[in-house]
Structures are given as C-alpha cells and as structure tokens.
Scaffold this motif. Structure first.
Motif, PDB file in Angstrom:
ATOM      1  N   ARG A 258      31.321  17.417  -4.664  1.00 41.79           N
ATOM      2  CA  ARG A 258      30.201  16.623  -5.183  1.00 41.79           C
ATOM      3  C   ARG A 258      29.729  15.600  -4.156  1.00 41.79           C
ATOM      4  NH1 ARG A 258      33.248  17.136  -9.863  1.00 41.79           N
ATOM      5  NH2 ARG A 258      34.232  15.102  -9.560  1.00 41.79           N
ATOM      6  N   ALA A 259      30.663  15.075  -3.364  1.00 39.58           N
ATOM      7  CA  ALA A 259      30.251  14.156  -2.295  1.00 39.58           C
ATOM      8  C   ALA A 259      29.418  14.872  -1.245  1.00 39.58           C
ATOM      9  CB  ALA A 259      31.480  13.512  -1.654  1.00 39.58           C
ATOM     10  N   VAL A 260      29.759  16.122  -0.959  1.00 39.52           N
ATOM     11  CA  VAL A 260      28.949  16.920  -0.030  1.00 39.52           C
ATOM     12  C   VAL A 260      27.529  17.045  -0.561  1.00 39.52           C
ATOM     13  CG1 VAL A 260      28.619  19.216   0.966  1.00 39.52           C
ATOM     14  CG2 VAL A 260      30.901  18.203   0.903  1.00 39.52           C
ATOM     15  N   GLY A 261      27.400  17.377  -1.833  1.00 34.55           N
ATOM     16  CA  GLY A 261      26.069  17.502  -2.414  1.00 34.55           C
ATOM     17  C   GLY A 261      25.321  16.187  -2.440  1.00 34.55           C
ATOM     18  N   ARG A 262      26.020  15.104  -2.761  1.00 32.98           N
ATOM     19  CA  ARG A 262      25.367  13.799  -2.900  1.00 32.98           C
ATOM     20  C   ARG A 262      24.859  13.275  -1.555  1.00 32.98           C
ATOM     21  NH1 ARG A 262      29.053  11.795  -5.813  1.00 32.98           N
ATOM     22  NH2 ARG A 262      30.319  10.667  -4.296  1.00 32.98           N
ATOM     23  N   TYR A 263      25.658  13.474  -0.493  1.00 36.40           N
ATOM     24  CA  TYR A 263      25.287  12.936   0.820  1.00 36.40           C
ATOM     25  C   TYR A 263      24.678  13.990   1.746  1.00 36.40           C
ATOM     26  CZ  TYR A 263      27.729   8.611  -0.347  1.00 36.40           C
ATOM     27  OH  TYR A 263      28.114   7.427  -0.937  1.00 36.40           O
ATOM     28  N   ARG A 264      24.437  15.198   1.223  1.00 35.54           N
ATOM     29  CA  ARG A 264      23.909  16.306   2.021  1.00 35.54           C
ATOM     30  C   ARG A 264      24.786  16.530   3.254  1.00 35.54           C
ATOM     31  NH1 ARG A 264      22.199  19.483  -0.620  1.00 35.54           N
ATOM     32  NH2 ARG A 264      20.782  20.426   0.908  1.00 35.54           N
ATOM     33  N   GLY A 265      26.089  16.633   3.012  1.00 35.44           N
ATOM     34  CA  GLY A 265      27.045  16.828   4.089  1.00 35.44           C
ATOM     35  C   GLY A 265      26.795  18.121   4.844  1.00 35.44           C
ATOM     36  N   THR A 266      27.042  18.072   6.147  1.00 32.09           N
ATOM     37  CA  THR A 266      26.852  19.251   6.988  1.00 32.09           C
ATOM     38  C   THR A 266      28.156  19.747   7.601  1.00 32.09           C
ATOM     39  OG1 THR A 266      26.263  17.777   8.825  1.00 32.09           O
ATOM     40  CG2 THR A 266      24.451  18.733   7.561  1.00 32.09           C
ATOM     41  N   PHE A 267      29.160  18.874   7.745  1.00 27.74           N
ATOM     42  CA  PHE A 267      30.401  19.227   8.411  1.00 27.74           C
ATOM     43  C   PHE A 267      31.600  18.762   7.603  1.00 27.74           C
ATOM     44  CE2 PHE A 267      27.294  19.030  11.763  1.00 27.74           C
ATOM     45  CZ  PHE A 267      27.584  20.149  12.530  1.00 27.74           C
ATOM     46  N   THR A 268      32.719  19.444   7.818  1.00 33.03           N
ATOM     47  CA  THR A 268      33.996  19.016   7.279  1.00 33.03           C
ATOM     48  C   THR A 268      35.083  19.755   8.027  1.00 33.03           C
ATOM     49  OG1 THR A 268      35.204  18.516   5.226  1.00 33.03           O
ATOM     50  CG2 THR A 268      34.389  20.754   5.491  1.00 33.03           C
ATOM     51  N   ALA A 269      36.335  19.447   7.702  1.00 35.45           N
ATOM     52  CA  ALA A 269      37.491  20.199   8.199  1.00 35.45           C
ATOM     53  C   ALA A 269      38.575  20.120   7.156  1.00 35.45           C
ATOM     54  CB  ALA A 269      37.982  19.638   9.530  1.00 35.45           C
ATOM     55  N   ALA A 270      39.363  21.186   7.054  1.00 36.25           N
ATOM     56  CA  ALA A 270      40.474  21.214   6.112  1.00 36.25           C
ATOM     57  C   ALA A 270      41.402  22.347   6.504  1.00 36.25           C
ATOM     58  CB  ALA A 270      39.976  21.408   4.672  1.00 36.25           C
ATOM     59  N   PRO A 271      42.671  22.265   6.130  1.00 38.12           N
ATOM     60  CA  PRO A 271      43.587  23.376   6.360  1.00 38.12           C
ATOM     61  C   PRO A 271      43.370  24.497   5.355  1.00 38.12           C
ATOM     62  CG  PRO A 271      44.733  21.580   5.270  1.00 38.12           C
ATOM     63  CD  PRO A 271      43.351  21.085   5.579  1.00 38.12           C
ATOM     64  N   ASN A 272      43.963  25.630   5.632  1.00 41.28           N
ATOM     65  CA  ASN A 272      43.821  26.823   4.803  1.00 41.28           C
ATOM     66  C   ASN A 272      44.108  26.539   3.331  1.00 41.28           C
ATOM     67  OD1 ASN A 272      43.946  30.048   4.747  1.00 41.28           O
ATOM     68  ND2 ASN A 272      45.711  29.307   3.607  1.00 41.28           N
ATOM     69  N   PHE A 273      45.213  25.836   3.059  1.00 43.08           N
ATOM     70  CA  PHE A 273      45.616  25.650   1.668  1.00 43.08           C
ATOM     71  C   PHE A 273      44.538  24.926   0.873  1.00 43.08           C
ATOM     72  CE2 PHE A 273      46.635  21.201   2.418  1.00 43.08           C
ATOM     73  CZ  PHE A 273      46.491  20.637   1.158  1.00 43.08           C
ATOM     74  N   ALA A 274      43.816  24.006   1.508  1.00 43.89           N
ATOM     75  CA  ALA A 274      42.846  23.186   0.791  1.00 43.89           C
ATOM     76  C   ALA A 274      41.680  24.020   0.284  1.00 43.89           C
ATOM     77  CB  ALA A 274      42.334  22.071   1.691  1.00 43.89           C
ATOM     78  N   TYR A 275      41.263  25.011   1.068  1.00 43.33           N
ATOM     79  CA  TYR A 275      40.162  25.859   0.617  1.00 43.33           C
ATOM     80  C   TYR A 275      40.600  26.722  -0.579  1.00 43.33           C
ATOM     81  CZ  TYR A 275      37.729  24.416   4.847  1.00 43.33           C
ATOM     82  OH  TYR A 275      37.108  23.658   5.820  1.00 43.33           O
TER      83      TYR A 275
END
Length: 534
Positions: A258-275
C-alpha cells in the motif's frame, strides 16, 4: 570496459548537494512502527533539514568526545534517530557501524552476548542506543554511552550548536559493515567513501534510476541491502525513499504494497522469502484501491532465489498493475560494498535447470529437464555492475572452464579495502582480488547464479521449497545468516526457542542438514527435525 564516474565523490557531498535545493530537495520518509495506514502518519524529512540536523548531531558527538576517525556503534531501529546519528557521525568524520537491535531472534542473553563481542572487536569510542539497551549492555568505562533520544533531540533543535560539515577524502572510511558475530569471530568490512560512491552509482545505473524515482522498502538499516540499497542510494541519486521497520512488514506485509501505491514507488529490494511471504499473506481486501503499475524494479537478493517463489509474487499482484518483468534477481555482498551483479528485467524470471547429483557429487553443471526429479533451479543473477570484473577459479586460483563449480573472485571500484583488524584473512586468500566465501555453478563467466548453493549459507532453494507450506506464518521462518548455523541452532534448541529453523550444508559429507522448530508437534513433540539429505 566503460569507466565508472560517480556523480558525487561521497555520500556527504550528495546530502549537501541535495540540501542546496531547499524546498525542492528530496525526502526520506519514515513509516512508523504501529500507526494507521495513512500518509499523515508518516514522517517526511527533507534533505535540507536532514543536513542541518546532521551538523547539530555532529556537534553533539564532538562535545561527547568523539573525534574524526573514531568508531561509533549504532544500535537503533529504522527511525529518524538512526539517520541523525548515522549522518552526524559521517559529517564529523567518525566511522559509524550499525548493528541489530534487540528482539530480532533468540533470547536477550544471545543478543547481548553478540553485542558485547562486536563492541570488544570494534572498540568504539561511543555507542548510540536507547537508554534500555545502554543499561543492559554494560559497556566498559572507556566507551561513551549516548542516549539516542537525547542525541536526536539536540539534532532537531534549531538552537543547538552545529559544526561545519567535514567533506571526506575518497580513501577515508565511511562506515564499517558488520557481516557476522552470531557465532565465532565477528567481522567488519571497511567501506571507503570511494567504495560507497561507486556502488551507489553502479546500482543506480543498473536499475536506470533517475530523478523522480522513489524507493519503498522495509529492510533493516543494519543490513547492507537496507543501508546502501534502501537508504543511501536514494540520497546519492537525489530521490525520495520511504522506509518502514522490518517488524511492520512481518506483521502486515500489505502495508509495504500500500505504501508503494500511495507514494508511486518505483524501486525496492527484498530477499526471496519476503516475496513468497507477501504473496501468501496479503489479501485481496488489503489490496483494494492499490495501484502497483509504477513499481518497475524489484531487486531480489541476500539469500538463494527460488524461481517459483518469486514468480508466485509476480503472478499474485499483476492484477493490481505489477509489471510482469519487474522482479530482478541480483547478487552482492558486503565485501563489494553491496552489489556485484544485477540482472535485467525479464518475464518470467530466467533460470537454468541442472542436475543436483552432478553438481553435488562431481562439481559439474549438467542441464536436465525442469520436471526431472533430479532437477534444481539456479536463477540467473545477471552480469557484473559497471566497472566490476568477475571470474570463477579453482582451488589454485586458476580460471575454470564453463559448467564447472569454482570460487567467485571479483574486483572493481566498490571492492572494499579490508576487514577491520583482520588483514590476515585477506592475505590468506593468496591473490590480488578478494575471494567471495562461496562456491558456485556457472554457465558463463558473466553470469552468476548463486554461490550459496554449496557454500554453507542458509536456505538452498530446493530445500527452502519444502517449507513453503509454512510461509503464511510470520513466526514460522526466520533467516539467520550465521557462519555456524547448526551450532547456534543447537543452542536455541536447548533453550526451547520457538519459530526458528536453520539449514546448513556439510561439505565433507555433501548433505544438507535441516534443523527445525517450525512446529514441534510435527516432529513428534521433540522440537527438532532430523537431518535431511540433499
């Protein structure tokens, strides 16, 4: 190979260049731990205000006896207090080291044992933490204990004294990244300002970052991917960054999306488990009104990548606009500052299907059909970032041919200078470029799949897949990157610690041992799973 030209000589130069933009400066935005799902709850800190606060924080550190070159340990959560302490140390010319906060795993005794061993190794001039941590840590008389709330109060008060920023030389140490210490001897990688500037630029170029991009992530700031990827690279590239505590993601992973949608996020990073965790836990109701179409580059690294897991994430959220090629595998480590290789957007995620038996028994890569019972999937983690060279060698440091398991060596402008007070470890490598502590299957020198497959690191993908059934339990799986996972696990087993499992690889017997506390009842009530042979 094209020459790399970082846009700033250091992260300090970058911060103050951003500050010169005044009201047009980018911001670091903090999503607090426990609040409602609204932008009004977030704390937006423009970089002009942050730069001023850093100068006041530096003055407070100096008044406490910290001098340029002194080491400063930070035991702070994702918060404005972390940022004022970290940049205050940089502006002063001190060398910060961020370490984990209590509550991540295990008992309080385990945490403070690790904390004290890190402090003994780093010999910091000062430790910045909450009053409770400082009291429990029992610091020596030669270490200055600084309450984070008090330091932050001085930093944000316009009446507090300030110092002029000290702009570093390229070879000055920017910070020390702690890479171990859960068991055995702690290690700290010394990252220079030139290393950091180079890797921030490499990451930005690999992902085509530009003015107007926005990072939205939750990785801890004591982790290199969270610190460099999620916090410092956006500062370096003059972009907004939205950061939230990891515990908030684990409790409500939908808050991340929801934060991605609210701030129109373009980038992130996460490990496999998080996805996989987000795909399993986030409900359709939580996604009501969310638009992920802006999210164009999702780094996936920090642990072995299981292609079906990340593909489930993509498939799950394309209905809310997530681009099918947005998830991008990468490979990195602290000895390279962060990034070594980054893939290109590709749908679906590219991987090789190879024989597990040939790999483990003979050290060779043999292609097999993806449906073969012997198949294991090795995800393509891309080509080296600009300016970095990678090669695969045997035990005598001689390059190997294609389809042979070997050791990774790399060199480039982000290659770090040394471990803190552990030069003998680098010299023991016997070559002019650092050896990454892992073994990897490779099909071409420019492609790195994963070194962790046989390196002894936790969570080989083919074993991790067997535990996907528990991915919807936030306490079921916690990844601990430790040198001797089995030994620490046995300690925790003795303490009946819940909700943890480890996977470790025994190179002498070619078996993977899985120790589990996922559900003691499922193991006959004993609390431990039997070893599992690969």
């Amino acid at each position: 190979m094209s020459a790399l030209r970082p846009r700033h000589p250091s992260i300090v130069h970058a911060l103050f260049a951003n500050a010169e933009r005044g009201a047009q400066a980018p911001s670091t935005i903090f999503a607090p731990e426990r609040v409602g799902d609204s932008a009004a709850d977030d704390i937006r800190w423009r970089h002009d205000a942050l730069a001023a606060a850093a100068c006041r924080s530096a003055a407070a550190l100096a008044s406490a006896g910290v001098r340029p070159g002194d080491r400063v340990m930070l035991c702070l959560p994702t918060s404005p207090e972390f940022v004022t302490a970290f940049f205050g140390a940089l502006v002063l010319g001190a060398v910060p080291t961020a370490v984990a906060t209590p509550g991540g795993f295990g008992s309080s005794d385990l945490f403070y044992d690790k904390f004290r061993r890190l402090a003994a190794y780093l010999e910091p001039k000062a430790v910045i933490a909450s009053a409770g941590v400082l009291e429990a840590a029992e610091l020596g008389a030669d270490v200055t204990a600084l309450d984070s709330a008090s330091l932050h109060g001085s930093a944000v008060s316009p009446t507090s004294p300030a110092v002029a920023p000290r702009f570093p030389e390229p070879g000055d140490i920017a910070f020390i990244q702690s890479t171990s210490g859960s068991t055995g001897t702690p290690k700290g990688v010394q990252i220079t300002h030139a290393n950091l500037a180079a890797n921030c630029e490499q990451i930005a170029l690999a992902a085509s970052m530009d003015i107007g991009d926005t990072w939205v992530g939750w990785l801890p700031l004591h982790h290199d991917m969270g610190l460099i990827g999620g916090f410092l690279t956006p500062v370096f590239t003059a972009n907004d960054a939205v950061v939230m505590p990891p515990s908030r993601f684990l409790r409500k992973p939908g808050d991340w999306l929801r934060a991605v949608g609210r701030y129109r996020g373009t980038f992130t990073a996460a490990p496999n488990f998080a996805y996989g965790y987000a795909a399993a836990r986030v409900t359709d109701e939580e996604m009501a009104g969310v638009d992920l179409s802006s999210w164009r580059f999702l780094f996936c690294g920090a642990e072995p990548i299981h292609a079906p897991t990340v593909q489930r994430f993509v498939d799950r959220f394309t209905a809310w606009g997530l681009p099918e090629d947005a998830l991008v595998p990468c490979y990195g480590m602290a000895e390279a500052s962060l990034a070594v290789t980054v893939s290109r957007p590709h749908a679906p995620v590219a991987f090789d299907s190879i024989s597990r038996r040939a790999l483990t028994a003979d050290g060779l890569v043999a292609d097999v059909d993806v449906d073969d019972p012997d198949a294991m999937q090795i995800v393509d983690c891309g080509e080296p970032v600009l300016g970095t060279e990678v090669r695969i060698v045997d035990g005598d440091n001689l390059p190997v041919t294609e389809d042979v398991v070997g050791r990774i060596q790399f060199r480039g402008p982000s290659t770090t200078v040394d471990y803190f007070r552990l030069r003998d470890r680098v010299e023991a490598a016997g070559c002019d470029v650092p050896i990454l502590p892992g073994i990897m299957p490779v099909t071409q020198m420019s492609t790195i799949e994963r070194s962790e497959q046989l390196s002894g690191a936790p969570f080989p993908p083919e074993v991790r897949a067997r535990f996907d059934a528990v991915a919807d339990d936030p306490e079921a799986v916690r990844r601990l990157g430790v040198e001797h996972a089995a030994e620490l696990c046995r300690e925790l087993l003795d303490q009946d610690a819940p909700g943890i499992h480890f996977i470790t690889f025994n190179k002498s017997t070619a078996t993977r041992e899985v120790y589990g506390l996922l559900d003691p009842a499922s193991y006959g009530g004993s609390g431990s799973a039997p070893p599992m042979t690969a």
